[in-house]
Write an enzyme that holds these catalytic residues in place. Structure first.
Site, PDB file in Angstrom:
ATOM      1  N   GLU A 124      -7.657   8.629   6.227  1.00 11.14           N
ATOM      2  CA  GLU A 124      -8.045   9.231   7.531  1.00 11.14           C
ATOM      3  C   GLU A 124      -8.893  10.557   7.299  1.00 11.14           C
ATOM      4  OE1 GLU A 124      -4.551   8.814  10.110  1.00 11.14           O
ATOM      5  OE2 GLU A 124      -4.833   6.453  10.205  1.00 11.14           O
ATOM      6  N   ARG A 171       0.869  -1.050   0.115  1.00 11.38           N
ATOM      7  CA  ARG A 171       0.137  -0.012   0.023  1.00 11.38           C
ATOM      8  C   ARG A 171       0.880   1.386  -0.052  1.00 11.38           C
ATOM      9  NH1 ARG A 171      -3.094   3.215   4.820  1.00 11.38           N
ATOM     10  NH2 ARG A 171      -4.000   4.692   3.523  1.00 11.38           N
ATOM     11  N   TYR A 178      -4.903   1.744  15.908  1.00  5.26           N
ATOM     12  CA  TYR A 178      -3.529   1.921  16.570  1.00  5.26           C
ATOM     13  C   TYR A 178      -3.697   1.679  18.015  1.00  5.26           C
ATOM     14  CZ  TYR A 178      -0.917   2.930  12.500  1.00  5.26           C
ATOM     15  OH  TYR A 178      -0.425   3.187  11.294  1.00  5.26           O
ATOM     16  N   GLU A 200      -3.549  -0.200   8.077  1.00  4.96           N
ATOM     17  CA  GLU A 200      -2.635   0.032   8.926  1.00  4.96           C
ATOM     18  C   GLU A 200      -2.800  -0.527  10.319  1.00  4.96           C
ATOM     19  OE1 GLU A 200      -1.487   4.260   9.193  1.00  4.96           O
ATOM     20  OE2 GLU A 200      -1.984   4.612   7.226  1.00  4.96           O
ATOM     21  N   HIS A 256      -2.856  10.681   0.873  1.00  2.26           N
ATOM     22  CA  HIS A 256      -2.417  10.580   2.188  1.00  2.26           C
ATOM     23  C   HIS A 256      -1.823  12.048   2.603  1.00  2.26           C
ATOM     24  CE1 HIS A 256      -1.058   7.221   5.143  1.00  2.26           C
ATOM     25  NE2 HIS A 256      -0.863   8.424   5.629  1.00  2.26           N
ATOM     26  N   ASN A 295      -7.417   1.579   9.628  1.00  2.00           N
ATOM     27  CA  ASN A 295      -6.246   1.818  10.587  1.00  2.00           C
ATOM     28  C   ASN A 295      -6.490   1.816  12.070  1.00  2.00           C
ATOM     29  OD1 ASN A 295      -5.526   2.433   7.854  1.00  2.00           O
ATOM     30  ND2 ASN A 295      -5.096   4.572   8.106  1.00  2.00           N
TER      31      ASN A 295
HETATM   32  C1  FCB Z   1      -1.751   7.283  10.743  1.00  2.00           C
HETATM   33  C2  FCB Z   1      -1.223   7.559   9.513  1.00  2.00           C
HETATM   34  C3  FCB Z   1       0.214   7.100   8.956  1.00  2.00           C
HETATM   35  C4  FCB Z   1       1.104   7.134  10.328  1.00  2.00           C
HETATM   36  C5  FCB Z   1       0.619   6.258  11.355  1.00  2.00           C
HETATM   37  C6  FCB Z   1       1.452   6.060  12.623  1.00  2.00           C
HETATM   38  O1  FCB Z   1      -2.498   7.945  11.347  1.00  2.00           O
HETATM   39  O2  FCB Z   1      -2.104   7.314   8.479  1.00  2.00           O
HETATM   40  O3  FCB Z   1       0.848   8.030   8.037  1.00  2.00           O
HETATM   41  O4  FCB Z   1       1.530   8.229  10.719  1.00  2.00           O
HETATM   42  O5  FCB Z   1      -0.758   6.976  11.800  1.00  2.00           O
END
Ligand code: FCB
Length: 449
Positions: free
Chosen positions: A167, A78, A295, A353, A122, A293
Site C-alpha cells: 500500500e 502472506r 475494503y 487483503e 509493510h 487490497n
Molecule cells: C490495510 C493494511 C493492513 C490492515 C488492514 C485493515 O490497509 O494493509 O495492515 O491494517 O488495512
C-alpha cells in the site's frame, strides 16, 4: 435447489498478516527500532496507548501459528518481513538472527504444505532511515535494495512469491500527509516524494528479487478504492474521476508504464522535482501480478460546486458498515477487477487483503460467532467468482487477517482476525468464520443462498 460456487482448482486460498501487527519481540535478538516502535511509544499516537511490543507474540509462537494455519487448510500465507530485524540500522550490517527467524518460518510453512507469500515492506521502516529523512529522501531507495537483496538471497530458494511493498498510498498519505501513521508527518510535498520513492524502490528491487529467487513471481500490493459519483451530475462525476486519480491511478499508472496521470499532476501543482530521468521506466519494471487490497468504496460528492447545484443523489450508501465504520460494498470487488483488467496490462491478480473488523468476543461456551464476517467474505468472494467467470485472471484470495492483531492507530481495539486472540493469555480461538473458511477451502467453493 441449491447452487454452488466453485473456484478454479488451483485457486490460492490464503490468509494475511504483517510483521509489526503480530510479531512482538520488538527489541529481541538484535532487532533495531522501527518507526512504528517509535510512534507507538509516543504518547497520544495510538488508541489506549497500545504498542506492538508483544502483539500476538508470533515471534515466539510462530510454530503453533503455522500448525493453526495447517489445521485451517490454508494453501498460502502472506506475511511481511521486518526490515529492522534484518538490517537494524536500515542498511549495512545484516542481523543473521533476524533472517534466521524468517528462514525457520518459511521451512515450517513448507513442511505444512503452505506456500509462503512474502511482503518486504509493510510499514516498519528502520528508525535510523527515518532519522535520515525517511521515504521523502531518495537515498532510502538504495537502502531498500540492500534489504531486498539480503532477504531474497536468504529466502529466495524457498520463497517463490514476493511483494515489494504494501500500500504505497497508505505509506505516503497516512504517514506523511495525514500524520495518523508513523512517522506522523503532515506535508504534501513529503507525501508526494515519499510515494515516488516507494514506487521507485519497488521498481529497483524487482530485478534483484528475480536474480535471487529463480522463477519468482514478483508483485506489489496496492490499496484500491472504487470511486462512485453520488449523482449523475457533471460535478460529481468530475470529483469522482479526480479522486480516482489521487487514490488509485497515481499508483497504478506509473507501475503500468503510463507515468503519472496528468490530471492529478495539474491538481497537485507540485514541481515534482523528486522525479529524475529514468525513474518512470524503473517504476514500470514488469511484474507478475498485482496485489489488490480492498475494503470499501467512496461515494463522491463534489465539494467545489455548492450542493444546491448538484443533482439529487442516485447512488446511496448500502447502510451496512464494519466496526471500522467502512461501508460494506461487495460489488466493489467485481468492479475493481473488471476495471483493472480493462485499463491496465497486469498479467494476473491476487486479492492480497480483504476482510472485516467486527466487535467479536467469546460467548459463555468460549466460542466466537462472527456471522457478519462470514457474510462479508462470502459476498466478496461471490463477486470475485463472477469476475473469474468473465475471464479476469484472479489467482487467489488472502483474508485479512489470520489473527486479531495490532490495527495501527487503533491498537487492539479492532478485531479483523478469523482467529480470535485473547491478548492476556495469547490463546487463539478460531472464530466461526475460520471454520467456515476451512470448509470453503476444502470444497473449493460454497453453496449460494
Ligand atoms: C490495510 C493494511 C493492513 C490492515 C488492514 C485493515 O490497509 O494493509 O495492515 O491494517 O488495512
Amino acid at each position: 435447489m441449491s447452487n454452488r460456487i466453485t473456484f478454479p482448482s488451483d485457486f490460492v486460498w490464503g490468509a494475511a498478516t504483517a510483521s509489526y501487527q503480530i510479531e512482538g519481540g520488538w527489541d529481541e535478538d538484535g532487532k533495531g527500532e522501527s518507526i512504528w516502535d517509535r510512534f507507538s511509544h509516543t504518547p497520544g499516537k495510538v488508541a489506549e496507548g497500545h504498542t506492538g511490543d508483544i502483539a500476538c507474540d508470533h515471534y515466539h509462537r510462530w510454530r503453533e501459528d503455522v500448525a493453526l494455519m495447517k489445521e485451517l487448510g490454508l494453501k498460502a500465507y502472506r506475511f511481511s518481513v521486518s526490515w529492522p530485524r534484518v538490517l537494524p540500522q536500515g542498511r549495512g550490517k545484516v542481523n543473521q538472527l533476524g533472517l534466521d527467524f524468517y528462514s525457520r518460518l518459511v521451512d515450517e510453512l513448507l513442511r505444512a504444505g503452505i506456500t509462503p507469500f512474502a511482503t518486504l515492506y509493510h510499514w516498519d521502516l528502520p528508525q535510523p532511515l527515518q532519522d535520515a529523512g525517511g521515504w521523502p529522501e531518495r537515498d532510502v531507495t538504495g537502502a531498500f535494495c540492500e534489504y531486498a537483496q539480503a532477504v531474497s538471497r536468504a529466502l529466495g530458494d524457498r520463497v517463490r512469491h514476493w511483494m515489494t511493498m504494501n500500500e504505497p498510498h497508505i505509506i505516503s498519505f497516512l504517514g506523511y500527509l495525514d500524520g495518523v501513521h508513523a512517522p506522523g508527518h503532515t506535508s504534501r510535498e513529503e507525501m508526494l516524494a515519499a510515494a515516488h520513492h516507494v514506487l521507485l524502490a519497488h521498481g529497483m528491487a524487482v530485478p534483484l528479487i528475480r536474480a535471487n529467487s529463480k522463477d519468482a513471481q514478483v508483485g506489489i500490493a496496492l490499496d484500491h478504492y472504487p470511486q462512485i459519483p453520488a449523482s449523475e451530475s457533471e460535478a460529481d462525476r468530475k470529483a469522482a474521476l479526480l479522486q480516482d486519480g489521487v487514490l488509485n491511478r497515481w499508483f497504478l499508472d506509473p507501475l503500468d508504464g503510463k507515468g503519472y496521470p496528468q490530471d492529478v499532476v495539474e491538481h497537485y501543482r507540485s514541481d515534482m522535482r523528486f522525479v529524475q530521468a529514468g525513474d518512470l521506466q524503473t517504476m514500470a519494471a514488469p511484474i507478475d501480478f498485482l496485489g489488490i487490497n480492498y475494503y470499501f468504496r467512496y461515494l463522491v460528492r463534489s465539494k467545489e460546486i455548492p450542493e444546491a447545484q448538484n443533482m439529487p443523489p442516485t447512488q446511496f450508501s448500502t447502510g451496512e458498515f464494519t466496526d471500522m465504520g467502512w461501508e460494506v460494498y461487495p460489488q466493489g470487488a467485481y468492479k475493481l477487477l473488471k476495471r483493472l483488467q480493462a485499463d491496465y496490462s497486469f498479467p494476473a491478480f491476487y486479492f492480497t487483503e480483504n476482510g472485516a473488523a467486527c466487535p467479536d468476543h467469546p460467548d459463555a461456551q468460549g466460542e466466537v460467532n462472527d456471522p457478519a464476517r462470514i457474510s462479508f467474505i462470502k459476498r466478496h468472494l461471490e463477486q470475485m467468482h463472477q469476475a473469474i467467470l468473465e475471464g479476469v485472471p484472479l489467482r487467489g484470495y488472502f483474508v485479512w487477517s489470520l489473527l486479531d492483531n495490532f490495527e495501527w492507530a487503533f491498537g487492539y481495539t479492532k478485531r479483523f482476525g478469523i482467529v480470535y486472540v485473547d491478548y492476556p493469555s495469547q490463546k487463539r480461538i478460531p472464530k466461526a468464520s475460520a471454520n467456515w473458511y476451512r470448509q470453503v477451502i476444502a470444497e473449493g467453493g460454497f453453496p449460494t443462498d
